[in-house]
Motif scaffolding. Sequence first.
Motif, mmCIF file in Angstrom:
data_model
loop_
_atom_site.group_PDB
_atom_site.id
_atom_site.type_symbol
_atom_site.label_atom_id
_atom_site.label_comp_id
_atom_site.label_asym_id
_atom_site.label_seq_id
_atom_site.Cartn_x
_atom_site.Cartn_y
_atom_site.Cartn_z
ATOM 1 N N ARG A 108 0.823 -1.215 0.000
ATOM 2 C CA ARG A 108 0.000 0.000 0.000
ATOM 3 C C ARG A 108 0.854 1.260 0.000
ATOM 4 O O ARG A 108 0.415 2.305 -0.475
ATOM 5 N N LYS A 109 2.088 1.163 0.525
ATOM 6 C CA LYS A 109 2.925 2.352 0.678
ATOM 7 C C LYS A 109 3.376 2.899 -0.668
ATOM 8 O O LYS A 109 3.445 4.105 -0.872
ATOM 9 N N ASN A 110 3.681 2.021 -1.609
ATOM 10 C CA ASN A 110 4.179 2.470 -2.905
ATOM 11 C C ASN A 110 3.387 1.795 -4.023
ATOM 12 O O ASN A 110 3.916 0.962 -4.755
ATOM 13 N N PRO A 111 2.087 2.125 -4.153
ATOM 14 C CA PRO A 111 1.299 1.486 -5.210
ATOM 15 C C PRO A 111 1.699 2.009 -6.580
ATOM 16 O O PRO A 111 2.074 3.168 -6.738
ATOM 17 N N ASP A 112 1.644 1.122 -7.561
ATOM 18 C CA ASP A 112 1.982 1.509 -8.925
ATOM 19 C C ASP A 112 0.721 2.078 -9.576
ATOM 20 O O ASP A 112 -0.167 1.332 -9.995
ATOM 21 N N LEU A 113 0.644 3.392 -9.631
ATOM 22 C CA LEU A 113 -0.545 4.044 -10.173
ATOM 23 C C LEU A 113 -0.503 4.154 -11.693
ATOM 24 O O LEU A 113 -1.449 4.655 -12.300
ATOM 25 N N GLY A 114 0.587 3.714 -12.308
ATOM 26 C CA GLY A 114 0.689 3.809 -13.761
ATOM 27 C C GLY A 114 1.031 5.216 -14.204
ATOM 28 O O GLY A 114 1.315 6.114 -13.408
ATOM 29 N N PHE A 115 1.005 5.410 -15.496
ATOM 30 C CA PHE A 115 1.382 6.700 -16.072
ATOM 31 C C PHE A 115 0.177 7.633 -16.100
ATOM 32 O O PHE A 115 -0.880 7.286 -16.625
ATOM 33 N N SER A 116 0.324 8.800 -15.505
ATOM 34 C CA SER A 116 -0.746 9.800 -15.559
ATOM 35 C C SER A 116 -0.320 10.995 -16.407
ATOM 36 O O SER A 116 -1.054 11.433 -17.282
ATOM 37 N N ASP A 117 0.871 11.533 -16.137
ATOM 38 C CA ASP A 117 1.441 12.591 -16.975
ATOM 39 C C ASP A 117 2.953 12.578 -16.784
ATOM 40 O O ASP A 117 3.503 11.860 -15.941
ATOM 41 N N TYR A 118 3.644 13.394 -17.577
ATOM 42 C CA TYR A 118 5.105 13.370 -17.544
ATOM 43 C C TYR A 118 5.653 13.952 -16.241
ATOM 44 O O TYR A 118 6.706 13.528 -15.762
ATOM 45 N N ALA A 119 4.934 14.904 -15.656
ATOM 46 C CA ALA A 119 5.395 15.481 -14.391
ATOM 47 C C ALA A 119 5.354 14.438 -13.277
ATOM 48 O O ALA A 119 6.292 14.328 -12.475
ATOM 49 N N LEU A 123 8.495 12.884 -11.206
ATOM 50 C CA LEU A 123 8.549 12.896 -9.743
ATOM 51 C C LEU A 123 8.809 11.501 -9.199
ATOM 52 O O LEU A 123 9.615 11.327 -8.274
ATOM 53 N N ARG A 124 8.154 10.487 -9.741
ATOM 54 C CA ARG A 124 8.374 9.120 -9.287
ATOM 55 C C ARG A 124 9.802 8.683 -9.552
ATOM 56 O O ARG A 124 10.429 8.015 -8.732
ATOM 57 N N LYS A 125 10.338 9.063 -10.699
ATOM 58 C CA LYS A 125 11.720 8.725 -11.021
ATOM 59 C C LYS A 125 12.679 9.402 -10.037
ATOM 60 O O LYS A 125 13.631 8.784 -9.558
#
Length: 234
Positions: A108-119, A123-125
């Motif tokens: 739950r702490k680091n769920p993979d939300l997939g790609f939403s936008d480049y920003a 930030l995830r990177k």
Amino acid sequence: SGSEDEARPSTAAAAAAAQKREERLRKFRELHMKRNEARKLNHQEVVEEDKRLKLPANWEAKKARLEWELKVEEKKKECAARGEDYERVKLLEISAEDAERWERRKKRKNPDLGFSDYAAAQLRKYQRLTRQIKPDLEQYEKLKEQYGEALYPTSDSLLHGTHVPSKEGVDRMVADLEKQIEKREKYSRRRPYNDDADIDYINERNAKFNKKAERFYGKYTAEIKQNLERGTAV
């Protein structure tokens, strides 16, 4: 004798009045002490509350984290003194329920939300790369002793050309970049369009649906499809 009889009740009344007055004074002193004690406790509470309000919002969590880290360090020293492996001892002390609960919390702490936008992707990177950085506290202490207050720049500080990275730091950065490049090369690329493939779709969405259907049900419908293409289907 008559005057003596009259004096005795007045003396007894005076003694009772004095005793009653003393009792009232004693209660008054007790109330006064309780009021002072309550005032002192209220002042202490006000001071403590002011200290709590001045602390960061997550101070309690940080304090608990620091206490836990101190306990872990003490446990590691005890295991090292006994010649035992701390990781092994820690795993032996963890119950199956705690391990399962921690795994669920980690997911739950680091769920993979997939790609939403480049920003968001950037930030995830950035967060993933900064979590991998392990600061060299010994080198930091040496720099602090060497530069003193100059280690913390201000608006008047001249930073350009003053910092020379160490060879170990440059090698670490190069190794990290090479690892990122190697990982990026393993990513799947978009497959090129095949002009010779059969067109059995009307749009891109329908093509994806057909590919999924073929992947799951293709082996069951292969014969029917061949009969339809030959015109021998019943």
